[in-house]
Write a protein that holds these residues in place. Structure first.
Motif, PDB file in Angstrom:
ATOM      1  N   TRP A 570       0.766  -1.327  -0.184  1.00 22.76           N
ATOM      2  CA  TRP A 570      -0.034  -0.001  -0.009  1.00 22.76           C
ATOM      3  C   TRP A 570       0.734   1.222   0.001  1.00 22.76           C
ATOM      4  CZ3 TRP A 570      -4.444  -1.252   4.185  1.00 22.76           C
ATOM      5  CH2 TRP A 570      -4.947  -2.251   3.593  1.00 22.76           C
ATOM      6  N   GLY A 571       2.312   0.999   0.446  1.00 22.33           N
ATOM      7  CA  GLY A 571       2.904   2.510   0.514  1.00 22.33           C
ATOM      8  C   GLY A 571       2.930   3.066   1.680  1.00 22.33           C
ATOM      9  N   TRP A 572       2.352   2.615   2.620  1.00 24.50           N
ATOM     10  CA  TRP A 572       2.145   3.556   4.055  1.00 24.50           C
ATOM     11  C   TRP A 572       3.674   3.562   4.481  1.00 24.50           C
ATOM     12  CZ3 TRP A 572      -2.626   2.120   6.970  1.00 24.50           C
ATOM     13  CH2 TRP A 572      -3.755   2.063   6.469  1.00 24.50           C
ATOM     14  N   LEU A 573       4.282   4.770   4.928  1.00 23.87           N
ATOM     15  CA  LEU A 573       5.426   5.091   5.607  1.00 23.87           C
ATOM     16  C   LEU A 573       6.638   4.161   4.804  1.00 23.87           C
ATOM     17  CD1 LEU A 573       4.405   3.823   9.084  1.00 23.87           C
ATOM     18  CD2 LEU A 573       4.683   6.295   8.416  1.00 23.87           C
ATOM     19  N   ALA A 574       6.509   4.190   3.392  1.00 24.32           N
ATOM     20  CA  ALA A 574       7.421   3.654   2.446  1.00 24.32           C
ATOM     21  C   ALA A 574       8.884   4.388   2.519  1.00 24.32           C
ATOM     22  CB  ALA A 574       7.012   3.892   1.390  1.00 24.32           C
ATOM     23  N   ASP A 575       8.811   5.640   3.007  1.00 23.79           N
ATOM     24  CA  ASP A 575       9.819   6.318   2.999  1.00 23.79           C
ATOM     25  C   ASP A 575      10.907   5.834   4.240  1.00 23.79           C
ATOM     26  OD1 ASP A 575       9.567   7.874   0.843  1.00 23.79           O
ATOM     27  OD2 ASP A 575       8.787   9.629   1.817  1.00 23.79           O
ATOM     28  N   ALA A 576      10.214   5.658   5.407  1.00 24.12           N
ATOM     29  CA  ALA A 576      10.769   5.283   6.712  1.00 24.12           C
ATOM     30  C   ALA A 576      11.773   3.890   6.371  1.00 24.12           C
ATOM     31  CB  ALA A 576       9.743   4.966   7.666  1.00 24.12           C
ATOM     32  N   VAL A 577      11.407   3.046   5.522  1.00 27.64           N
ATOM     33  CA  VAL A 577      12.181   1.896   5.183  1.00 27.64           C
ATOM     34  C   VAL A 577      12.889   1.989   3.978  1.00 27.64           C
ATOM     35  CG1 VAL A 577      10.338   0.551   6.567  1.00 27.64           C
ATOM     36  CG2 VAL A 577      10.150   0.657   4.001  1.00 27.64           C
ATOM     37  N   ASN A 578      13.133   3.240   3.477  1.00 32.02           N
ATOM     38  CA  ASN A 578      13.895   3.403   2.211  1.00 32.02           C
ATOM     39  C   ASN A 578      13.362   2.570   1.146  1.00 32.02           C
ATOM     40  OD1 ASN A 578      16.082   4.341   0.290  1.00 32.02           O
ATOM     41  ND2 ASN A 578      17.234   2.875   0.892  1.00 32.02           N
ATOM     42  N   LEU A 579      11.886   2.449   1.008  1.00 33.71           N
ATOM     43  CA  LEU A 579      11.434   1.649  -0.118  1.00 33.71           C
ATOM     44  C   LEU A 579      11.122   2.511  -1.381  1.00 33.71           C
ATOM     45  CD1 LEU A 579       9.863  -0.885  -0.590  1.00 33.71           C
ATOM     46  CD2 LEU A 579       7.732   0.027   0.083  1.00 33.71           C
ATOM     47  N   ASP A 580      11.715   1.948  -2.535  1.00 37.06           N
ATOM     48  CA  ASP A 580      11.663   2.636  -3.832  1.00 37.06           C
ATOM     49  C   ASP A 580      10.302   2.691  -4.570  1.00 37.06           C
ATOM     50  OD1 ASP A 580      14.375   3.475  -3.758  1.00 37.06           O
ATOM     51  OD2 ASP A 580      15.175   1.411  -4.352  1.00 37.06           O
ATOM     52  N   THR A 581       9.828   1.259  -4.474  1.00 40.85           N
ATOM     53  CA  THR A 581       8.836   1.285  -5.314  1.00 40.85           C
ATOM     54  C   THR A 581       7.821   0.230  -4.483  1.00 40.85           C
ATOM     55  OG1 THR A 581       9.462  -0.597  -6.507  1.00 40.85           O
ATOM     56  CG2 THR A 581       9.750   1.513  -7.472  1.00 40.85           C
ATOM     57  N   THR A 582       6.507   0.298  -4.804  1.00 40.99           N
ATOM     58  CA  THR A 582       5.450  -0.550  -4.078  1.00 40.99           C
ATOM     59  C   THR A 582       4.807  -1.545  -4.940  1.00 40.99           C
ATOM     60  OG1 THR A 582       3.523   1.025  -4.320  1.00 40.99           O
ATOM     61  CG2 THR A 582       4.834   1.323  -2.549  1.00 40.99           C
ATOM     62  N   GLY A 583       4.422  -2.728  -4.216  1.00 43.74           N
ATOM     63  CA  GLY A 583       3.763  -3.740  -5.238  1.00 43.74           C
ATOM     64  C   GLY A 583       3.395  -4.833  -4.410  1.00 43.74           C
ATOM     65  N   PRO A 584       2.925  -6.082  -5.142  1.00 43.62           N
ATOM     66  CA  PRO A 584       2.885  -7.164  -4.393  1.00 43.62           C
ATOM     67  C   PRO A 584       4.058  -7.572  -3.698  1.00 43.62           C
ATOM     68  CG  PRO A 584       2.059  -7.392  -6.768  1.00 43.62           C
ATOM     69  CD  PRO A 584       2.867  -6.263  -6.622  1.00 43.62           C
ATOM     70  N   LEU A 585       4.135  -8.480  -2.681  1.00 50.77           N
ATOM     71  CA  LEU A 585       5.157  -8.934  -1.893  1.00 50.77           C
ATOM     72  C   LEU A 585       5.904 -10.170  -2.688  1.00 50.77           C
ATOM     73  CD1 LEU A 585       3.754  -9.252   1.746  1.00 50.77           C
ATOM     74  CD2 LEU A 585       4.655  -7.266   0.550  1.00 50.77           C
ATOM     75  N   ILE A 586       7.297 -10.473  -2.299  1.00 53.76           N
ATOM     76  CA  ILE A 586       7.894 -11.495  -3.095  1.00 53.76           C
ATOM     77  C   ILE A 586       7.202 -12.757  -2.483  1.00 53.76           C
ATOM     78  CG2 ILE A 586      10.067 -12.679  -3.307  1.00 53.76           C
ATOM     79  CD1 ILE A 586       9.859 -10.014  -4.752  1.00 53.76           C
ATOM     80  N   SER A 587       6.748 -13.502  -3.278  1.00 54.39           N
ATOM     81  CA  SER A 587       6.154 -14.949  -3.195  1.00 54.39           C
ATOM     82  C   SER A 587       6.642 -15.753  -1.955  1.00 54.39           C
ATOM     83  CB  SER A 587       5.976 -15.793  -4.158  1.00 54.39           C
ATOM     84  OG  SER A 587       5.247 -15.234  -5.530  1.00 54.39           O
ATOM     85  N   LEU A 588       8.178 -15.651  -1.624  1.00 51.47           N
ATOM     86  CA  LEU A 588       8.857 -16.201  -0.634  1.00 51.47           C
ATOM     87  C   LEU A 588       8.154 -15.740   0.851  1.00 51.47           C
ATOM     88  CD1 LEU A 588      12.409 -16.434  -2.009  1.00 51.47           C
ATOM     89  CD2 LEU A 588      10.358 -18.238  -2.319  1.00 51.47           C
ATOM     90  N   THR A 589       7.735 -14.204   0.985  1.00 50.61           N
ATOM     91  CA  THR A 589       7.864 -13.818   2.189  1.00 50.61           C
ATOM     92  C   THR A 589       6.977 -14.452   3.146  1.00 50.61           C
ATOM     93  OG1 THR A 589       8.442 -11.546   0.965  1.00 50.61           O
ATOM     94  CG2 THR A 589       7.359 -11.274   3.298  1.00 50.61           C
ATOM     95  N   PRO A 590       5.850 -14.755   2.782  1.00 50.73           N
ATOM     96  CA  PRO A 590       4.601 -15.298   3.834  1.00 50.73           C
ATOM     97  C   PRO A 590       5.119 -16.528   4.284  1.00 50.73           C
ATOM     98  CG  PRO A 590       3.583 -14.597   1.730  1.00 50.73           C
ATOM     99  CD  PRO A 590       5.088 -14.562   1.424  1.00 50.73           C
ATOM    100  N   ILE A 591       5.587 -17.469   3.763  1.00 48.36           N
ATOM    101  CA  ILE A 591       6.130 -18.826   4.141  1.00 48.36           C
ATOM    102  C   ILE A 591       7.151 -18.828   4.980  1.00 48.36           C
ATOM    103  CG2 ILE A 591       7.269 -19.780   2.008  1.00 48.36           C
ATOM    104  CD1 ILE A 591       5.538 -22.292   2.632  1.00 48.36           C
ATOM    105  N   LEU A 592       8.497 -18.016   4.468  1.00 50.13           N
ATOM    106  CA  LEU A 592       9.412 -17.882   5.246  1.00 50.13           C
ATOM    107  C   LEU A 592       9.310 -17.040   6.730  1.00 50.13           C
ATOM    108  CD1 LEU A 592      12.367 -16.977   2.554  1.00 50.13           C
ATOM    109  CD2 LEU A 592      11.919 -19.182   4.083  1.00 50.13           C
ATOM    110  N   VAL A 593       8.519 -16.093   6.726  1.00 47.16           N
ATOM    111  CA  VAL A 593       8.091 -15.378   7.862  1.00 47.16           C
ATOM    112  C   VAL A 593       7.539 -16.243   8.745  1.00 47.16           C
ATOM    113  CG1 VAL A 593       6.868 -13.339   8.586  1.00 47.16           C
ATOM    114  CG2 VAL A 593       8.254 -12.951   6.584  1.00 47.16           C
ATOM    115  N   ILE A 594       6.480 -16.925   8.387  1.00 46.83           N
ATOM    116  CA  ILE A 594       5.824 -17.854   9.042  1.00 46.83           C
ATOM    117  C   ILE A 594       6.782 -18.914   9.950  1.00 46.83           C
ATOM    118  CG2 ILE A 594       4.047 -19.982   9.328  1.00 46.83           C
ATOM    119  CD1 ILE A 594       2.542 -17.917   7.312  1.00 46.83           C
ATOM    120  N   GLY A 595       7.510 -19.409   9.022  1.00 45.89           N
ATOM    121  CA  GLY A 595       8.473 -20.424   9.495  1.00 45.89           C
ATOM    122  C   GLY A 595       9.575 -19.804  10.534  1.00 45.89           C
TER     123      GLY A 595
END
Length: 731
Positions: A570-595
């Motif tokens: 969504w782009g909320w507080l994107a500057d706070a994390v030095n985020l260049d562009t917004t968009g879908p999460l990398i597919s690996l993120t949910p399952i790795l984070v859960i593990g």
């Protein structure tokens, strides 16, 4: 287990020099092996056996280098008001193509102005050359990438706008940047404040670095023998460093408590390893279960990530159980602040470990347990609200390049010249008799599908047994419309007579991997939660305590991924994390984070609740047991969580999309789990349950007790006898 580990701690104390030497030899040997045996990592992700992956392999067989090597698109835009087809500009384009074709590792570079296969837009002001490398996707070396970027700089001198994108330009994530160093420095400060001693804090950090160094060097050596993802070493380093610091923290804290209670150095080490070491082993086992359990997803690159990170955690546990006691043996009473050493040496065994009944955390425990219903409801409501964005989460394997990168500028030029969908083309492989004819016939009906912008003529192979058809969508590669188009194409081409049609290309691979991960997520979650529940039942000999811990973890996951979606999608507080562009999460993120988060959350559950269980087993009533255990364990859990947060947060501003979202989700997850779930929800829920919290059905009474609190050591104490260290021993 506590008795066996105490003997291991005593062994490390007696043989401290050989233990330290062995670990240093392993570190040096790992460095030598990494320097001589390491290979290249891969930044490509695919799943063997899926339609898109199998089709890519067949393209390599049918079309040779066209389908095998990594490619880069070099985009050329004419100066304003000019076209690329003027004699002067056409000559400059041809010179650029010749230079690209002669770059290191390049097999071929197409000429966008070739009448037989033009790749120039209708306005003739934007064109692209496809540069094909001999190396597979993800294996183009940094030197080859630098040579390509240098060629772009030379071409810009002619007045053209020249940029490059594609898999051959993607760089592997790095380990050890300045922000990661800042995270480690913050961890050192937290340790120094916790211990009141910079020397002990440095020892804690150095032993953790030895462990993570051996783990990462081992992963680096493995790249010379197997194909590993470029994310694997970074993930192993991030997790290994965090747990390595924390596990050493738990051992050292218990050791210092034993010294203050009057134990000599040897006995304090043995007791610390037997008690806190038991919790370290149990906690490490939950992390390993969560990471190794990634094999159930059936995706090789994900299994490799999980196994590599799990082995690094195992090394961190072994370091905490052997190297840390050996170093503590040399420190002796110097592990305590100077003002406490004399009192500790004069203390008598049996005085008890000072715990203190006042202070902020003691007041916190009293407030939470007194206002238990309100605390429980507020916690659930707050985490529930933060979890709302989770339900709109989108995932993809298509990495969005940084805003100021050549890849982003190239994609912008292509979108302006050819349309947004040109950055995510879909390839269809036709196999069989008259494949080219079948492809041509199918193209007519494909153009009528929703979201189709363009279908160029098919390209047959040499003997006509296969043909490639490219479909250019109207929407971009990460747009849900493109994902739907992949499904529509497969439905339409499912029943072709005499010809097999397979939808492939990087966009289709991304769609397939994302779908497979989404389908595997519930199975994986059920597996790790089920195994961890069994483990926690053995630890606490209770059904409700593990259940409270796991339900709290589900709130942690929802809030962590919800916050990640809000920032990265969504782009909320994107500057706070030095985020260049917004968009879908990398597919690996949910399952790795859960593990990973599941293992770490259970760490905090074990370290915090085991002290409550210890107090309850000693005869304290439920409320006093909760407050006593909280008072003893909460300071260590707070320090451990701050260290974990610092390490993970250090990987957020670095800029690599794959690691950035994972590190952010882990850092926020640590905050939610340690400071909200474990410090508020768990004590409030246990206070509400009272004696029922420690209830275990009779039919489960046969289960073995893991004795994390070290009750067996107390029983064995008279037999072994706590004694003072002989003269000449380290102190």
């Amino acid at each position: 287990m506590a008795v066996a580990l105490s003997r291991l701690g005593a062994f490390a104390h007696r043989h401290r020099l050989p233990v330290i030497v062995v670990w240093l030899v392993l570190l040096v040997g790992g460095g030598a092996g990494a320097a001589t045996l390491a290979g290249e990592t891969s930044s490509s992700f695919s799943i063997p056996g899926q339609e898109s992956t199998t089709a890519l392999e067949r393209i390599g067989e049918e079309f040779g280098a066209r389908g095998e090597g990594a490619t880069a698109r070099v985009v050329v835009a004419a100066p304003d008001g000019e076209t690329l087809t003027t004699p002067e500009n056409a000559g400059a384009v041809s010179a650029l193509v010749a230079e690209l074709g002669g770059l290191p590792g390049v097999v071929s570079a197409t000429n966008p102005l070739d009448p037989a296969a033009p790749s120039v837009n209708q306005q003739q002001d934007t064109a692209y050359s496809t540069v094909t490398y001999a190396a597979a996707p993800g294996e183009v070396t940094p030197e080859q990438q630098d040579a390509l970027l240098a060629a772009l700089d030379d071409a810009r001198d002619t007045g053209f706008t020249v940029e490059a994108s594609g898999e051959a330009t993607q760089q592997a994530p790095h380990v050890g940047g300045p922000t990661e160093v800042i995270g480690v420095v913050v961890a050192l400060v937290v340790l120094a404040v916790t211990y009141g001693s910079l020397a002990v804090a440095g020892m804690n950090l150095l032993t953790a670095i030895v462990g993570v160094g051996i783990g990462v060097l081992g992963v680096t050596i493995a790249t010379g023998f197997i194909d590993l993802s470029s994310t694997t070493p970074t993930l192993a380093a991030m997790l290994g460093l965090a747990v390595g610091i924390d596990y050493a923290l738990f051992i050292v804290t218990r050791y210092r408590q034993e010294l203050r209670a009057g134990s000599d150095v040897g006995t304090a080490i043995a007791t610390a390893v037997g008690t806190a070491g038991s919790a370290v082993v149990t906690a490490g086992l939950t992390v390993v279960i969560a990471l190794a359990g990634l094999f159930v997803v059936g995706i090789p690159f994900l299994t490799q990530m999980g196994v590599a990170a799990a082995l690094t955690v195992v090394i961190a546990v072994l370091v905490a159980l052997t190297l840390v006691p050996a170093v503590l043996s040399y420190l002796g009473h110097r592990a305590l602040p100077r003002r406490q050493r004399d009192a500790a040496k004069a203390a008598t065994v049996g005085d008890g470990v000072p715990t203190g009944g006042r202070g902020f955390l003691a007041g916190w425990a009293r407030t939470v347990t007194h206002q238990r219903v309100l605390s429980l409801l507020l916690t659930i409501a707050a985490l529930g609200v933060i979890s709302i964005p989770f339900f709109s989460m989108q995932t993809t394997l298509v990495q969005t390049p940084g805003e100021d990168s050549t890849q982003a500028r190239a994609q912008e030029l292509l979108a302006e010249g050819f349309g947004a969908g040109f950055n995510g083309p879909i390839t269809i492989l036709f196999d069989g008799d008259d494949a080219a004819g079948a492809a041509a016939a199918a193209s007519t009906s494909i153009t009528e599908l929703d979201d189709v912008e363009l279908v160029p003529p098919p390209v047959p192979n040499a003997d006509g047994s296969a043909a490639l058809l490219t479909v250019i969508p109207q929407s971009g590669p990460t747009d849900p419309g493109t994902e739907q188009l992949v499904a529509d194409l497969r439905t339409q081409l499912a029943d072709l007579a005499g010809v097999q049609a397979s939808v492939t290309g990087q966009t289709a691979v991304s769609v397939d991997v994302a779908r497979s991960l989404d389908e595997a997520l519930p199975v994986y979650l059920a597996l790790v939660v089920g195994l961890a529940l069994v483990l926690l039942v053995l630890v606490f000999r209770s059904l409700l305590v593990p259940l409270v811990g796991v339900l709290g973890f589900l709130l942690t996951i929802g809030a962590s991924l919800g916050a990640t979606v809000a920032v990265f999608q969504w782009g909320w507080l994107a500057d706070a994390v030095n985020l260049d562009t917004t968009g879908p999460l990398i597919s690996l993120t949910p399952i790795l984070v859960i593990g990973i988060l599941f293992g770490l959350a259970m760490d905090y559950q074990i370290f915090l609740v085991s002290r409550m269980h210890e107090a309850h087993s000693s005869g304290a009533n439920p409320m006093d047991a909760i407050r006593t255990g909280f008072r003893q364990a909460a300071p260590v859990v707070v320090a451990a969580a701050l260290i974990m947060f610092s390490v993970f947060a250090g990987f957020v501003p670095a800029g690599e999309a794959t690691i950035k979202s994972i590190a952010f989700a882990l850092a926020t997850g640590i905050v939610f789990d340690a400071f909200v779930v474990r410090m508020v929800l768990v004590p409030a829920a246990l206070a509400l349950l009272g004696d029922k919290a420690w209830w275990l059905p009779r039919w489960l009474s046969w289960l073995p007790a893991l004795d994390v609190e070290g009750a067996a050591l107390e029983k064995a104490a008279p037999a072994h006898g706590r004694h003072r260290e002989p003269v000449g021993a380290p102190s």
